[in-house]
Scaffold this motif. Structure first.
Motif, PDB file in Angstrom:
ATOM      1  N   THR A   1      57.129  -4.027  46.992  1.00  0.00           N
ATOM      2  CA  THR A   1      58.323  -4.173  46.159  1.00  0.00           C
ATOM      3  C   THR A   1      59.340  -3.090  46.461  1.00  0.00           C
ATOM      4  OG1 THR A   1      57.071  -5.235  44.377  1.00  0.00           O
ATOM      5  CG2 THR A   1      59.165  -4.219  43.782  1.00  0.00           C
ATOM      6  N   VAL A   2      58.868  -1.871  46.661  1.00  0.00           N
ATOM      7  CA  VAL A   2      59.781  -0.762  46.973  1.00  0.00           C
ATOM      8  C   VAL A   2      60.571  -1.078  48.241  1.00  0.00           C
ATOM      9  CG1 VAL A   2      59.905   1.662  47.656  1.00  0.00           C
ATOM     10  CG2 VAL A   2      58.387   0.959  45.802  1.00  0.00           C
ATOM     11  N   ARG A   3      59.891  -1.614  49.234  1.00  0.00           N
ATOM     12  CA  ARG A   3      60.594  -1.965  50.473  1.00  0.00           C
ATOM     13  C   ARG A   3      61.591  -3.103  50.239  1.00  0.00           C
ATOM     14  NH1 ARG A   3      55.345  -0.679  52.574  1.00  0.00           N
ATOM     15  NH2 ARG A   3      54.612  -2.828  52.322  1.00  0.00           N
ATOM     16  N   ASP A   4      61.238  -4.047  49.381  1.00  0.00           N
ATOM     17  CA  ASP A   4      62.099  -5.205  49.132  1.00  0.00           C
ATOM     18  C   ASP A   4      63.385  -4.840  48.399  1.00  0.00           C
ATOM     19  OD1 ASP A   4      60.339  -6.915  50.397  1.00  0.00           O
ATOM     20  OD2 ASP A   4      59.381  -7.600  48.541  1.00  0.00           O
ATOM     21  N   VAL A   5      63.292  -3.945  47.413  1.00  0.00           N
ATOM     22  CA  VAL A   5      64.448  -3.696  46.537  1.00  0.00           C
ATOM     23  C   VAL A   5      65.234  -2.449  46.929  1.00  0.00           C
ATOM     24  CG1 VAL A   5      63.217  -4.803  44.631  1.00  0.00           C
ATOM     25  CG2 VAL A   5      63.181  -2.295  44.817  1.00  0.00           C
ATOM     26  N   ARG A   6      64.814  -1.768  47.974  1.00  0.00           N
ATOM     27  CA  ARG A   6      65.509  -0.527  48.362  1.00  0.00           C
ATOM     28  C   ARG A   6      66.994  -0.803  48.616  1.00  0.00           C
ATOM     29  NH1 ARG A   6      62.063   1.624  52.167  1.00  0.00           N
ATOM     30  NH2 ARG A   6      61.215   3.106  50.659  1.00  0.00           N
ATOM     31  N   ASN A   7      67.835   0.025  47.991  1.00  0.00           N
ATOM     32  CA  ASN A   7      69.300  -0.043  48.137  1.00  0.00           C
ATOM     33  C   ASN A   7      69.891  -1.355  47.611  1.00  0.00           C
ATOM     34  OD1 ASN A   7      69.302   2.499  49.459  1.00  0.00           O
ATOM     35  ND2 ASN A   7      68.832   1.502  51.415  1.00  0.00           N
ATOM     36  N   LYS A   8      69.200  -1.982  46.688  1.00  0.00           N
ATOM     37  CA  LYS A   8      69.711  -3.208  46.081  1.00  0.00           C
ATOM     38  C   LYS A   8      69.908  -2.985  44.588  1.00  0.00           C
ATOM     39  CE  LYS A   8      67.616  -6.542  49.311  1.00  0.00           C
ATOM     40  NZ  LYS A   8      66.982  -5.595  50.239  1.00  0.00           N
ATOM     41  N   ALA A   9      71.143  -3.119  44.116  1.00  0.00           N
ATOM     42  CA  ALA A   9      71.426  -2.989  42.684  1.00  0.00           C
ATOM     43  C   ALA A   9      70.816  -4.195  41.958  1.00  0.00           C
ATOM     44  CB  ALA A   9      72.927  -2.919  42.454  1.00  0.00           C
ATOM     45  N   PRO A  10      70.289  -3.984  40.732  1.00  0.00           N
ATOM     46  CA  PRO A  10      70.342  -2.774  39.895  1.00  0.00           C
ATOM     47  C   PRO A  10      69.124  -1.865  40.042  1.00  0.00           C
ATOM     48  CG  PRO A  10      69.492  -4.595  38.612  1.00  0.00           C
ATOM     49  CD  PRO A  10      69.742  -5.141  39.992  1.00  0.00           C
ATOM     50  N   PHE A  11      68.337  -2.034  41.125  1.00  0.00           N
ATOM     51  CA  PHE A  11      67.032  -1.376  41.193  1.00  0.00           C
ATOM     52  C   PHE A  11      67.155   0.083  41.631  1.00  0.00           C
ATOM     53  CE2 PHE A  11      66.266  -5.901  41.803  1.00  0.00           C
ATOM     54  CZ  PHE A  11      65.332  -6.123  40.806  1.00  0.00           C
ATOM     55  N   GLU A  12      66.301   0.907  41.034  1.00  0.00           N
ATOM     56  CA  GLU A  12      66.211   2.324  41.372  1.00  0.00           C
ATOM     57  C   GLU A  12      64.748   2.745  41.231  1.00  0.00           C
ATOM     58  OE1 GLU A  12      67.622   6.583  39.467  1.00  0.00           O
ATOM     59  OE2 GLU A  12      69.024   4.883  39.363  1.00  0.00           O
ATOM     60  N   VAL A  13      64.216   3.354  42.277  1.00  0.00           N
ATOM     61  CA  VAL A  13      62.800   3.732  42.298  1.00  0.00           C
ATOM     62  C   VAL A  13      62.633   5.165  41.814  1.00  0.00           C
ATOM     63  CG1 VAL A  13      60.758   4.055  43.745  1.00  0.00           C
ATOM     64  CG2 VAL A  13      62.293   2.128  44.171  1.00  0.00           C
ATOM     65  N   LEU A  14      61.750   5.360  40.833  1.00  0.00           N
ATOM     66  CA  LEU A  14      61.377   6.686  40.338  1.00  0.00           C
ATOM     67  C   LEU A  14      59.981   6.981  40.878  1.00  0.00           C
ATOM     68  CD1 LEU A  14      62.520   6.287  36.614  1.00  0.00           C
ATOM     69  CD2 LEU A  14      63.856   7.097  38.572  1.00  0.00           C
ATOM     70  N   SER A  15      59.865   7.948  41.758  1.00  0.00           N
ATOM     71  CA  SER A  15      58.625   8.141  42.506  1.00  0.00           C
ATOM     72  C   SER A  15      57.536   8.802  41.673  1.00  0.00           C
ATOM     73  CB  SER A  15      58.874   8.981  43.757  1.00  0.00           C
ATOM     74  OG  SER A  15      57.672   9.141  44.492  1.00  0.00           O
ATOM     75  N   LEU A  16      56.306   8.321  41.875  1.00  0.00           N
ATOM     76  CA  LEU A  16      55.121   8.908  41.247  1.00  0.00           C
ATOM     77  C   LEU A  16      54.582  10.098  42.034  1.00  0.00           C
ATOM     78  CD1 LEU A  16      53.159   5.634  40.388  1.00  0.00           C
ATOM     79  CD2 LEU A  16      54.420   7.071  38.785  1.00  0.00           C
ATOM     80  N   ALA A  17      55.283  10.504  43.084  1.00  0.00           N
ATOM     81  CA  ALA A  17      54.768  11.565  43.955  1.00  0.00           C
ATOM     82  C   ALA A  17      54.456  12.846  43.198  1.00  0.00           C
ATOM     83  CB  ALA A  17      55.765  11.835  45.090  1.00  0.00           C
ATOM     84  N   GLY A  18      55.366  13.259  42.319  1.00  0.00           N
ATOM     85  CA  GLY A  18      55.145  14.486  41.566  1.00  0.00           C
ATOM     86  C   GLY A  18      53.919  14.430  40.669  1.00  0.00           C
ATOM     87  N   PRO A  19      53.817  13.402  39.808  1.00  0.00           N
ATOM     88  CA  PRO A  19      52.624  13.304  38.962  1.00  0.00           C
ATOM     89  C   PRO A  19      51.316  13.177  39.760  1.00  0.00           C
ATOM     90  CG  PRO A  19      54.363  11.902  38.109  1.00  0.00           C
ATOM     91  CD  PRO A  19      54.838  12.424  39.413  1.00  0.00           C
ATOM     92  N   ILE A  20      51.340  12.470  40.884  1.00  0.00           N
ATOM     93  CA  ILE A  20      50.124  12.355  41.685  1.00  0.00           C
ATOM     94  C   ILE A  20      49.749  13.704  42.282  1.00  0.00           C
ATOM     95  CG2 ILE A  20      49.163  11.360  43.802  1.00  0.00           C
ATOM     96  CD1 ILE A  20      50.746   8.814  43.204  1.00  0.00           C
ATOM     97  N   ALA A  21      50.738  14.430  42.812  1.00  0.00           N
ATOM     98  CA  ALA A  21      50.470  15.748  43.388  1.00  0.00           C
ATOM     99  C   ALA A  21      49.855  16.682  42.348  1.00  0.00           C
ATOM    100  CB  ALA A  21      51.755  16.340  43.953  1.00  0.00           C
ATOM    101  N   ALA A  22      50.368  16.618  41.121  1.00  0.00           N
ATOM    102  CA  ALA A  22      49.822  17.469  40.059  1.00  0.00           C
ATOM    103  C   ALA A  22      48.403  17.065  39.702  1.00  0.00           C
ATOM    104  CB  ALA A  22      50.725  17.404  38.829  1.00  0.00           C
ATOM    105  N   ALA A  23      48.163  15.755  39.630  1.00  0.00           N
ATOM    106  CA  ALA A  23      46.821  15.278  39.252  1.00  0.00           C
ATOM    107  C   ALA A  23      45.767  15.663  40.295  1.00  0.00           C
ATOM    108  CB  ALA A  23      46.842  13.753  39.077  1.00  0.00           C
ATOM    109  N   LEU A  24      46.176  15.783  41.546  1.00  0.00           N
ATOM    110  CA  LEU A  24      45.224  16.118  42.601  1.00  0.00           C
ATOM    111  C   LEU A  24      44.870  17.601  42.608  1.00  0.00           C
ATOM    112  CD1 LEU A  24      46.499  13.967  45.605  1.00  0.00           C
ATOM    113  CD2 LEU A  24      44.551  13.543  44.100  1.00  0.00           C
TER     114      LEU A  24
END
Length: 394
Positions: free
Chosen positions: A369-392
């Motif tokens: 889905t991230v690949r499909d909607v990239r740069n397409k309004a109204p979609f905006e991706v909020l990354s889970l990278a930070g929470p995952i890095a903390a959980a690890l």
């Protein structure tokens, strides 16, 4: 002397009984403080509990739902980690490593197939991860990839690693969590049982990180051989809302009572007004109606855990727009969007709610889905990278 001791023991017993039987005026409080999990530092736990005590003394009925925050983990308890990933999750894995400030390095797996279509898998430098903390970033976005990833998940803990964590941001069978008619198969339970049988590492049971599992009771589907850590994508939304130019005009909406029960505790401390919708049957149709709240002239943000076809969100949007909402946005942690159903969502480019969605926020838990909607309004991706890095790092 014996008589005196008996009287003393009787008094003590009586006081204990009265203390046990004395009714409490406080309401039930449910705590899920992830930063207190898996810590061997008793003093830190006691201090954290003391910090919570003033809030608990009020007797208010609330829940604390807190993602792991790296800065709150004592330095002596943080872990360096080797993170493996699938081809689908490579982009997210790179972001996780970048967020960790050197604490997470990426491992590599060769993903090939034999002529008959079965997986041909190889963990590179397998001996170098001995006595290391190891994690695997999975994506069960398609049933056809689950077998090859489960093969890796079952193999990594047996490579003499110090500990093993499986990160599965989206639990895909979560919506099939119950049996309504005899013969239904609750595949959420099936997948949970499959994950509950991951072999232990040298350090003990496997840790399992999942974001916004569809039904909270699904946590009881997992066996004692794994340690599930349930995180949420809502803190990412809260952070994004604070950057909006109309942040003072935000109202949070829930498409049904289930979503309200699930998420309203996370918005309550910030004082956002709320709108609750409900679904009612009109013959064979299910219609979304307003249950409570006032959306007029507000920027209303609909919150739910996932979206599939999008029918409910679109109906909810139409209702809020008809009731005078200035703008309507949406947030879901998991944008599943089978059959490219995301194309149904029109963008409000500033004209107002009648034109479409002002923003549609989603996390990167579903890579396709991230690949499909990239740069397409109204979609905006909020990354889970930070929470995952903390959980690890716990």
């Amino acid at each position: 002397m014996l008589e005196s001791r008996l009287r003393s023991r009787s008094c003590c017993t009586g006081s204990r009984r009265s203390a046990v039987n004395r009714p409490s005026a406080r309401k039930l409080i449910v705590l899920n403080v992830a930063t207190l999990q898996r810590s061997d530092n008793t003093l830190n736990n006691i201090m954290s509990a003391q910090q919570l005590a003033p809030a608990l003394s009020t007797g208010e009925d609330f829940r604390i739902t807190t993602n792991v925050e790296a800065q709150q983990i004592p330095l002596g308890l943080r872990k360096d980690c080797v993170l493996f990933y699938t081809p689908d999750t490579e982009e997210l894995a790179q972001k996780v490593a970048a967020q960790a400030g050197g604490a997470i390095t990426l491992g590599r797996i060769k993903w090939k197939k034999f002529a008959d279509g079965f997986p041909d898998l190889f963990v590179e430098n397998a001996t170098s991860i001995r006595n290391r903390h190891v994690a695997f970033l999975a994506s069960f976005n398609n049933p056809t990839v689950i077998f090859e990833q489960i093969s890796v998940v079952y193999a990594l803990p047996r490579l003499f690693v110090s500990s093993f964590t499986l990160v599965l941001p989206f639990f895909p069978t979560g919506t099939m969590e119950r049996v309504e008619t005899e013969g239904d198969i609750a595949t959420a339970n099936t997948l949970a049982r499959l994950l509950s049988n991951v072999p232990p590492s040298r350090g003990g049971p496997t840790s399992l990180v999942i974001f916004d599992i569809h039904a909270l009771q699904e946590r009881f589907y997992f066996g004692d051989a794994v340690l599930p850590l349930f995180e949420s994508g809502v803190p990412l939304l809260l952070e994004r809302l604070r950057t909006l130019p109309d942040q003072e005009n935000i109202t949070i909406a829930y498409p049904d009572e289930g979503a309200w029960k699930r998420f309203h505790y996370q918005f309550k401390p910030f004082g956002y007004p709320e709108v609750i919708c409900t679904k009612v049957r009109d013959g064979s149709k299910r219609i979304v109606r307003l249950k409570e709240g006032e959306p007029k002239d507000r920027h209303v943000v609909i919150v739910d855990d996932l979206v599939q076809s999008g029918g409910t969100l679109i109906e909810c949007h139409a209702l809020l727009a008809s009731l005078g909402a200035k703008h309507v946005s949406a947030f879901v942690t998991h944008g599943v969007f089978p059959n490219m159903s995301w194309v149904k969502f029109r963008a409000d480019l500033g004209s107002g709610a009648q034109d479409g969605f002002r923003y549609f926020w989603l996390s990167d838990s579903c890579p396709q889905t991230v690949r499909d909607v990239r740069n397409k309004a109204p979609f905006e991706v909020l990354s889970l990278a930070g929470p995952i890095a903390a959980a690890l790092q716990i």
